[in-house]
Design an enzyme around this catalytic site. Sequence first.
Site, PDB file in Angstrom:
ATOM      1  CB  SER A  76      -0.986  -0.056   1.260  1.00 54.54           C
ATOM      2  OG  SER A  76      -0.191   0.038   2.493  1.00 54.54           O
ATOM      3  CG  HIS A  94      -0.733   4.450   4.588  1.00 53.98           C
ATOM      4  ND1 HIS A  94      -1.760   3.920   5.180  1.00 53.98           N
ATOM      5  CD2 HIS A  94      -0.105   3.237   3.894  1.00 53.98           C
ATOM      6  CE1 HIS A  94      -1.970   2.856   5.025  1.00 53.98           C
ATOM      7  NE2 HIS A  94      -0.706   2.046   4.348  1.00 53.98           N
TER       8      HIS A  94
END
Length: 272
Positions: free
Chosen positions: A138, A191
């Site tokens: 991710s 992230h």
Amino acid sequence: MATPTALPPLPFNPGRVRSYLVRLPLFTRLVLLVILAFWLLELQTIWSVVEWGALIPNEINLGTMYRLNTYPIIHTGFFHAFLNALALTPLLERFEAEHGTLTAIALFIGPLSTLPAGLYILIEKVILHGNTSVLGSSVWVFLLLGSEAIRTFKSNPYFSLGPYKIPTWTSPLLACVVLSILVSNVSFLGHLCAILVGYLFGLGYLKVFVPPEKVLRWIEGKLNLLGRLPHYVSVDQKTYGRYGVLPSNSASGTSGNQVPMSFLGNSQRLGA
């Protein structure tokens, strides 16, 4: 005699899914295969793949620099790997179709993996004095979302949410916050670092890392990559993707622009 009950229709068309998977370009296929291979390796109990390849700030030294490249392709379980691969596939496929296979390989093995990792280590270890490890593809999902958000912002600066107009470049940040709230044990910082690198890539500040097209064309011609490798995307094919020039109703008149696409100490995963 009772009439057998008809099975409910599938929520997706298997034929379309198969057709999409068959058309995936080469590097995207290789990434998915490597993710699958490392997940299968994690099933054995002799050697921990997660401990070997995760990005752990205190474990980074000259002998373990490989972690800067291995952490995006290692996951903590089937659902972690499956959901990340599901989110990554369309974004990576689009990137490779636009930029070419050699460019995708050079960037994702190089700066698009190492820069988010270096930024994360700098903040986590030097500033926060922590040692939380991260892993999962991710990081690439949020990086590509950040890059696409910058491109979308140039043509569509705002989207409406009720009475509010929100800048489109903030959409990956909103997704990052929502994911961190809804899913436990994910790395908000990891992230965020990926999104920031994606912003830099979308703004063109990382173009120094993109291999020169003359060099790529020489390599392709010398090795006849387009003829030898199935699903390979060449430098000349990539200008408007593998499917030709997309129609545009843009009135800007800028030449060459494509249609913008909207689109572990204490171990933390990158992604659901």
